[in-house]
Every structure is written in structure tokens, then in C-alpha cells.
Write a protein that holds these residues in place. Structure first.
Motif, PDB file in Angstrom:
ATOM      1  N   ILE A  80       0.885  -1.127   0.023  1.00 40.29           N
ATOM      2  CA  ILE A  80       0.039  -0.076   0.067  1.00 40.29           C
ATOM      3  C   ILE A  80       0.905   1.362  -0.296  1.00 40.29           C
ATOM      4  O   ILE A  80       0.622   1.954  -0.872  1.00 40.29           O
TER       5      ILE A  80
ATOM      6  N   TYR B 270       4.099   1.068  -0.225  1.00 41.53           N
ATOM      7  CA  TYR B 270       5.476   0.616  -0.802  1.00 41.53           C
ATOM      8  C   TYR B 270       6.886   1.146  -0.145  1.00 41.53           C
ATOM      9  O   TYR B 270       7.747   1.437  -0.743  1.00 41.53           O
TER      10      TYR B 270
ATOM     11  N   PHE C 165       0.311  -6.479   5.257  1.00 36.95           N
ATOM     12  CA  PHE C 165       0.523  -4.841   5.262  1.00 36.95           C
ATOM     13  C   PHE C 165       1.593  -4.187   6.232  1.00 36.95           C
ATOM     14  O   PHE C 165       1.198  -4.678   7.233  1.00 36.95           O
TER      15      PHE C 165
ATOM     16  N   CYS D 139       0.057   1.302   7.633  1.00 32.65           N
ATOM     17  CA  CYS D 139      -0.918   1.559   6.886  1.00 32.65           C
ATOM     18  C   CYS D 139      -2.277   0.700   7.688  1.00 32.65           C
ATOM     19  O   CYS D 139      -3.316   1.468   7.443  1.00 32.65           O
TER      20      CYS D 139
ATOM     21  N   ILE E 160      -3.744   3.577  10.024  1.00 37.80           N
ATOM     22  CA  ILE E 160      -4.529   4.497   8.945  1.00 37.80           C
ATOM     23  C   ILE E 160      -5.672   4.262   8.689  1.00 37.80           C
ATOM     24  O   ILE E 160      -6.764   4.787   8.610  1.00 37.80           O
ATOM     25  N   TYR E 161      -5.498   3.031   8.100  1.00 39.56           N
ATOM     26  CA  TYR E 161      -6.763   2.393   7.459  1.00 39.56           C
ATOM     27  C   TYR E 161      -7.949   2.273   8.677  1.00 39.56           C
ATOM     28  O   TYR E 161      -9.084   2.638   8.541  1.00 39.56           O
TER      29      TYR E 161
ATOM     30  N   THR F 236      -9.190   5.747   9.821  1.00 38.67           N
ATOM     31  CA  THR F 236     -10.137   6.134   8.698  1.00 38.67           C
ATOM     32  C   THR F 236     -11.529   5.584   8.689  1.00 38.67           C
ATOM     33  O   THR F 236     -12.470   6.303   8.678  1.00 38.67           O
TER      34      THR F 236
ATOM     35  N   ASP G 187     -13.826   8.587  10.279  1.00 36.09           N
ATOM     36  CA  ASP G 187     -14.216   9.236   9.126  1.00 36.09           C
ATOM     37  C   ASP G 187     -15.746   8.654   8.484  1.00 36.09           C
ATOM     38  O   ASP G 187     -16.479   9.248   8.218  1.00 36.09           O
ATOM     39  N   ASN G 188     -15.534   7.171   8.730  1.00 36.97           N
ATOM     40  CA  ASN G 188     -16.689   6.497   8.001  1.00 36.97           C
ATOM     41  C   ASN G 188     -17.658   5.871   8.923  1.00 36.97           C
ATOM     42  O   ASN G 188     -18.601   5.590   8.774  1.00 36.97           O
TER      43      ASN G 188
ATOM     44  N   CYS H 136     -10.435  -6.806   5.751  1.00 35.19           N
ATOM     45  CA  CYS H 136      -9.019  -6.739   5.228  1.00 35.19           C
ATOM     46  C   CYS H 136      -8.908  -5.909   3.932  1.00 35.19           C
ATOM     47  O   CYS H 136      -9.781  -5.569   3.401  1.00 35.19           O
ATOM     48  N   MET H 137      -7.665  -5.321   3.736  1.00 32.41           N
ATOM     49  CA  MET H 137      -7.541  -4.294   3.109  1.00 32.41           C
ATOM     50  C   MET H 137      -7.199  -4.616   1.563  1.00 32.41           C
ATOM     51  O   MET H 137      -7.405  -3.928   0.728  1.00 32.41           O
ATOM     52  N   GLU H 138      -7.142  -6.172   1.320  1.00 32.76           N
ATOM     53  CA  GLU H 138      -6.795  -6.484   0.184  1.00 32.76           C
ATOM     54  C   GLU H 138      -8.074  -6.889  -0.800  1.00 32.76           C
ATOM     55  O   GLU H 138      -9.103  -6.765  -0.207  1.00 32.76           O
ATOM     56  N   THR H 139      -7.698  -6.461  -2.154  1.00 34.33           N
ATOM     57  CA  THR H 139      -9.099  -6.383  -2.955  1.00 34.33           C
ATOM     58  C   THR H 139      -9.722  -7.776  -3.021  1.00 34.33           C
ATOM     59  O   THR H 139      -9.063  -9.113  -3.004  1.00 34.33           O
ATOM     60  N   ASP H 140     -10.923  -7.732  -2.810  1.00 35.36           N
ATOM     61  CA  ASP H 140     -11.791  -9.032  -2.915  1.00 35.36           C
ATOM     62  C   ASP H 140     -11.466  -9.819  -1.925  1.00 35.36           C
ATOM     63  O   ASP H 140     -11.801 -11.184  -1.710  1.00 35.36           O
TER      64      ASP H 140
END
Lengths: 187, 494
Positions: B122, B124, B139, B143, B146-147, B150, B154-155, B163-167
Motif C-alpha cells: 500500500i 510501498y 501490510f 497502513c 491509518i486504515y 479512517t 471518518d466513515n 481486510c485491505m486486500e482487493t476481494d
């Protein structure tokens, strides 16, 4: 970014917060060969919150507003994952163009047409793609004739004093029925 | 947990004069409540869940989701459970829970330098210590932090963070979140969100309305309204607004606020009482005299007729007879009635607003000033910190009196006049007069120059503050006994 996939991103000014994306209309769709410009805004909390993306190029599609260009796509909302990138977003948008989700519409008028009269939807989408995104013209003879009629209808309304854009929107929403479109424009 | 059943003035700054014996005498409802911190709410909620879970014996977080779905009604949940013949899957489906193994106890911190080159995919950052869950998506901790922050701040998401990974739809466990996030405010918010539905489904619980305070009040009976949070906030359990005694009814407060917000009253007043200058459109109130008007706006000075709003010149100067419009008597009578109602409202609103505004100003500027003064006498006159506290204590009394006065004007506006309201108004007047004197003393710009002057100031302030506090309690007692005896009658039906 990979030009081969038909997606592309560039800076608008020197900040990384505003970007301009471009995707090619995928083959075997009405958008084939079209060039679609996207406005991308990166939030400060990126990548933990999704980027904000809208279509700058006008498009006729159930999941994209024909008026504002707002997009209804899960990964731009609650299904966003921090590991996603702008590349995945643009590729997802490209695949949204080839497989619409009329049951989860952004533009209800388009979605209704998609479900009720799919041929009409395809031709309308093609018409918009040719006009706004310089997409390639149709091959099929029937489609060519239908699209020529669309242009004639627009001309007819423009002679009555309506603007080209208003005429196109009204006709598109009324399945190209001139009378219904005129009524809609007058109300 | 902070138990606060009998002595709820223990949070106060222990005023010398507002002594406990005096306050406990006040005929207020016996207040019984607990102030519970957010993390204690969680543990209480977990205990509750565990009791229910004795039947299911599954993961706590799953039971929590089931209970959320059944609005924290365990009987209904258990009933459904037996109806569906111990078929958990069906229950989950109904509750909209996707049964995905949550890596709860099994969450491991794995340092996965070996899995790739240790680059967090995320941010790098190379060679970072990456951590992850059973789904093996790693990760860096920063990260994740912060995730989570947020999502929480915020949400407003806490229950179903993935999990932060796609799908990858593995849910993040509570332990992982709590061990990763930094900052007390994030933790408090997380607890609040997790316990949110538990609190809101339980009538006996409410969050303290002060922003940033994570405490929760648990009342032991719904009659309890006046809450003093351990953060110092005094608030009303009924409406969640700051404390509004002596006005007991939350409904009247709401109505009053609506009336004030509307501003329609002001506009109505303008409509009834003023006309616009036909030239410059300034609002003009006619207080008396003839109908020959001269606009007070110096840039305008237009002369016109009040009745027809036409230019004055053709009316002549010696005579007056404008026949363009004749006001009928009925209309005038109606206007004067409305005008009276308006004036009455403005009388009370002005006083309500003045005390509110004064209190706000005093909490800002005067607090600073009192601090400076207190520091000054400590430095110059060899006075200890404790001895210098009399200034702050007087200020506390002042704030309390202002609040009381502010809300007393709402009550006064809605009360039907009776001999008792005359007494009430006398008490109010006396408190108001002395509060202003106290405010004046505190605001005095002269700093004491020697010990004698300091003593004098201290005596004056202490006396005045003690008197104010006494008058405040008298007013409160009077109003409370009025409520108890059913003396107060309202002008409007609520």
C-alpha cells in the motif's frame, strides 16, 4: 500506465489530487472505439478511502448518470479496498461498460430502457458514443438506418427551436418517439 | 465504573458555600444513575453476550451480530434458534451475516519478510514489518493503523471492517483493531461504535453529549433526568441536551428552541409593526406622532405618508387627510393583540438570550481573566494556589446561576400567571440582580495591590457568591415544589 489495456491516467496540474483518466470503449459493446475522459479526485485519505471518479464524456449507460456523469460502482463506495489502485479502478470501469448492472442503476431512465427495449438501448448508447466519444460507426445495416433516423429526429426537434442537447436527451429518454419527446420538453 | 448513587455533587468543585448538606436538602428527584466509561460498556455488553452465548457456544462477535439483528432481545433470538432446530446457518442468513471465518483468537502477527521482499503493497515502504491475518494478506502496521482510523473516525465503521486486500472479505477482529490503533479518541470512538446498538436499544443508557467524552450514563429508573457526568458535563437524560433546570419539561425546551430558531416570530413582529420606506426599503417602526414620516436613513430622508406610502408633498403640510386607505377597527384590534403577544415573547426571549450569551462570554473571556488574576495574586501577594481558588469558585457559582436564569425565562414565558408566579418572579429577580453584581465583581479590572485589598475582595466575592448560590437553591426549591404540588399551569397545551 499500460496503453495496451486501453486505460490511461495523466496529471491535470502539478498536484496529485486531481487527475484525468481515459478509457477506451471495450469491443463488442456500443462504446467500441470510443474515448471516455474521466475526472478523478484523490481524497487526502487515499488509499484508505476510494478516489472520486466521474465521467466527463457524456455516456448512455444504466450505471452512469447521463446528466452528471456520476458512477454507481461498488468498488468506488463500500467495496473499495485499500490495496486497489487507479489501474484497478479504470479496468473495473471498462468492464462496467461491457457488463451493465441495470438492477442497481444510477440513471433510472436508461436502466428502464435497458430492461424494456434492449435494442433501442443499444442503438441509443451507440448514438451517444458516436456523438460524444468518437466511437466507430455501426456495421449492421439495420442499425445504420436506425441511427440515421435518430439524427433526423434530432434535426426535426432543433427546427422547432430546441437545443441539440435537450432534443437528444428528450428523444433518448422517450425511445426516440418525437411526439413524446416534444411533450416532455414542453412540460 | 463510577458509582454515583447518593452523592452526585461529588463531581463539583466542592464549593465551600454550596455545601452538600444544603444541596441534598433540595427537593429534587432522588437521582440514581451510574457513569460508565466506554470500555466498561463494552465489557458489560460482552458479559451480556456471554450469558446468551451459553446456549450457542460460538464466537462472541457472531452472537453480537445476531443480537444486533434481534434488537438485543435474547428471548426472540433463542426462540428463533430453537425454531430453526439449531440451524445456525439459517439464523446467520436471516441476520444478514456472511459466515466468513473471522480470525479472532487465531490472529497472529507474522513478520513476513520472507513472503515477498517485505514491501508493503500500500505505501510501498521497503523492508517494513508487515502484519496480517489468517487470510495471509500482509501490510505494514502504519497502513493498518491509518486504515482503521479512517474507517472508525471518518466513515463510522467498526463492526464490519474488512481486510485491505482487493476481494478479501475477511473481517478484522476486535483484538487486531485495538492492538493496532493509536490515540485514545480513536479507541473511544471504536468502543462507542461497537456498543452503539447495545446502547441505543437499551432505554436505560445514553451517551454523555459532550463532544469527545466517551462516558455513558446508566439510569436505574426512567424518572432520572439530571445527570452529572464525571467529565463535569451536566446534562438531561430525557433529551440529551445540557441541563435545563429549573425547566423540567424537555418538550417545552424543544418547543422554545423551535420558536427561537424559526425566527418567524421576529419576522412577524416586523410585519405587524413596521413598514418599509418606499424609497430605500429600510424597516421603519412608527412609535407615535402623525403620519408624516421622514426616513431616518440619512442617505434617504424620504418624506412619505404612513398610510398610503406615497410621497408626502401632495398631502400638503397644513392638513392631513389621506383617503387612500382606511384602517378598520377590527384589524387594529387584532394587530394590537398580536403585537402584545410579540412583545411578551420578546421580553422573555431577550432575557433568555442575554443570560445564555453572558454565560458563553463568561466561560471564555472571564475564565482567562480570572486565571490571570489568580496567578497575579499568587505571584505578587504570596498567596498559595489553594487560597487563590476563591476566584474560580465564585466563577463556578456564576455559571450555575446564569444557566438557571437562562432556563427560568423559558419557564416564565409558558407559565400562566398566578400568585405563585409572582413569588417565582421575585425569586428570579433577586437571583438575577445578585448574579449581575457577582459578575461585576469578578470582572473588576482592578487587581488587589496589598493584602488588605485582597482580603476585602475575597470577602466580598465569597459573600456574594454564597448569597447567589443560596438564591439559586431557593429558586430551584420553589420551582420543584411547584412541580410536585402541581401548581404550575402552562399557557399552551403540550
Amino acid at each position: 500506465m499500460a496503453e495496451t489495456a486501453g486505460v490511461h491516467v495523466e496529471l491535470v496540474d502539478n498536484s496529485f489530487l486531481k487527475l484525468r483518466g481515459e478509457i477506451k470503449g471495450p469491443p463488442d459493446t456500443p462504446f467500441d472505439g470510443g474515448k471516455y475522459i474521466l475526472d478523478i479526485t484523490i481524497p487526502e485519505t487515499y488509499p484508505f478511502n476510494p478516489p472520486k471518479v466521474t465521467f466527463r464524456t457524456k455516456i448512455w449507460h444504466p450505471n452512469i448518470s447521463s446528466v452528471t456523469g456520476a458512477i454507481c460502482l461498488d468498488i468506488l463506495k463500500d467495496q473499495w479496498a485499500a490495496a486497489m489502485t487507479l489501474r484497478t479502478v479504470l479496468l473495473s470501469l471498462q468492464s462496467l461498460l461491457s457488463s451493465a448492472e441495470p438492477d442497481d442503476p444510477q440513471d433510472a431512465v436508461v436502466a428502464k430502457q435497458y430492461k424494456d427495449d434492449f435494442t433501442c438501448y443499444k442503438r441509443t448508447a451507440k448514438h451517444w458514443a458516436v456523438v460524444y466519444a468518437q466511437a466507430s460507426a455501426c456495421q449492421n445495416k439495420e442499425d445504420v438506418e436506425a441511427l440515421a433516423l435518430f439524427d433526423k429526429n434530432i434535426q426535426q426537434l432543433m427546427q422547432m427551436g430546441f437545443s441539440e442537447q435537450d432534443s437528444r436527451v428528450a428523444l433518448s429518454s422517450k425511445n426516440w418517439n418525437v411526439e413524446a419527446a416534444v411533450e416532455c420538453l414542453f412540460s | 465504573m463510577f458509582s454515583d448513587c447518593d452523592d452526585d455533587y461529588s463531581f463539583d468543585d466542592d464549593l465551600e458555600y454550596g455545601s452538600n448538606s444544603e444541596t441534598s436538602e433540595t427537593p429534587q428527584i432522588e437521582r440514581k444513575y451510574n457513569i460508565v466509561a466506554a470500555c466498561d460498556v463494552i465489557s458489560e455488553m460482552n458479559k451480556y453476550i456471554d450469558r446468551v452465548n451459553e446456549i450457542f457456544k460460538i464466537k462472541r462477535s457472531l452472537v453480537r451480530r445476531l443480537l444486533v439483528h434481534f434488537k438485543w432481545n435474547p428471548e426472540r433470538l433463542i426462540e428463533k434458534y430453537y425454531e430453526s432446530q439449531d440451524d445456525c446457518e439459517g439464523l446467520f442468513k436471516e441476520a444478514g451475516i456472511v459466515y466468513i471465518p473471522e480470525s479472532d483468537e487465531s490472529f497472529k502477527r507474522q513478520i513476513s519478510r520472507n513472503s515477498s521482499d517485505g514491501t508493503c503493497l500500500i505505501c510501498y515502504a521497503p523492508n517494513s514489518e508487515t502484519i496480517g491475518m489468517l487470510c495471509k494478506h500482509y501490510f505494514c502496521k502504519s497502513c493498518w493503523n491509518i486504515y482503521f482510523t479512517t474507517q472508525i473516525m471518518d466513515n463510522g465503521i467498526a463492526e464490519n471492517i474488512q481486510c485491505m486486500e482487493t476481494d478479501c472479505s475477511t473481517f478484522v477482529s476486535e483484538n487486531f483493531v485495538l492492538s493496532t490503533i493509536s490515540g485514545e479518541d480513536v479507541q473511544t470512538r471504536y468502543h462507542q461504535l461497537i456498543a452503539g446498538s447495545y446502547i441505543s436499544s437499551n432505554l436505560m443508557y445514553k451517551w454523555c453529549p459532550r463532544p469527545g467524552c466517551g462516558n455513558c450514563a446508566e439510569v436505574l429508573s426512567l424518572d432520572v433526568k439530571h445527570i452529572v457526568c464525571s467529565c463535569g458535563m451536566e446534562w438531561c437524560f430525557g433529551c440529551g441536551e445540557p441541563d435545563h433546570l429549573p425547566l423540567e419539561s424537555c418538550q417545552i425546551l424543544k418547543k422554545w428552541k423551535q420558536k427561537a430558531i424559526d425566527e418567524s416570530e421576529t419576522n412577524k413582529w416586523l410585519v405587524i409593526n413596521t413598514k418599509e420606506c418606499p424609497k430605500c426599503s429600510a424597516a421603519i417602526e412608527k412609535l407615535g406622532g402623525c403620519n408624516h414620516m421622514i426616513c431616518n436613513n440619512l442617505n434617504c430622508s424620504f418624506e412619505f405618508c404612513w398610510i398610503c406610502l406615497g410621497e408626502w408633498a401632495p398631502h400638503g403640510s397644513e392638513w392631513f387627510s389621506c383617503n387612500k386607505y382606511v384602517e378598520d377597527e377590527e384589524h387594529v384590534a387584532m394587530l394590537s393583540k398580536e403585537r402584545k403577544a410579540m412583545e411578551r415573547y420578546h421580553h422573555y426571549y431577550d432575557r433568555y438570550w442575554t443570560h445564555k450569551r453572558s454565560r458563553e462570554l463568561e466561560q471564555g473571556d472571564l475564565v482567562m481573566f480570572v486565571q490571570t488574576k489568580s496567578q497575579y495574586i499568587q505571584d505578587r501577594l504570596n498567596v498559595t494556589w489553594i487560597e487563590a481558588q476563591f476566584l474560580k469558585e465564585a466563577l463556578n457559582v456564576l455559571t450555575k446561576c446564569r444557566t438557571m436564569l437562562q432556563y427560568s425565562y423559558i419557564l416564565a414565558y409558558y407559565l400562566v400567571r398566578s400568585p405563585q408566579t409572582v413569588i417565582f418572579e421575585e425569586n428570579q429577580k433577586d437571583l438575577e440582580h445578585n448574579t449581575e453584581l457577582l459578575s461585576g465583581l469578578l470582572d473588576n479590572q482592578n487587581f488587589p495591590r496589598d493584602e488588605k485589598e485582597l482580603l476585602e475582595l475575597k470577602m466580598k466575592l465569597n459573600d456574594r457568591a454564597a448569597y447567589c448560590e443560596k438564591r439559586r437553591i431557593v429558586l430551584m426549591k420553589d420551582v420543584q415544589s411547584g412541580y410536585e404540588k402541581g401548581i404550575w399551569k402552562y399557557r399552551t397545551v403540550f
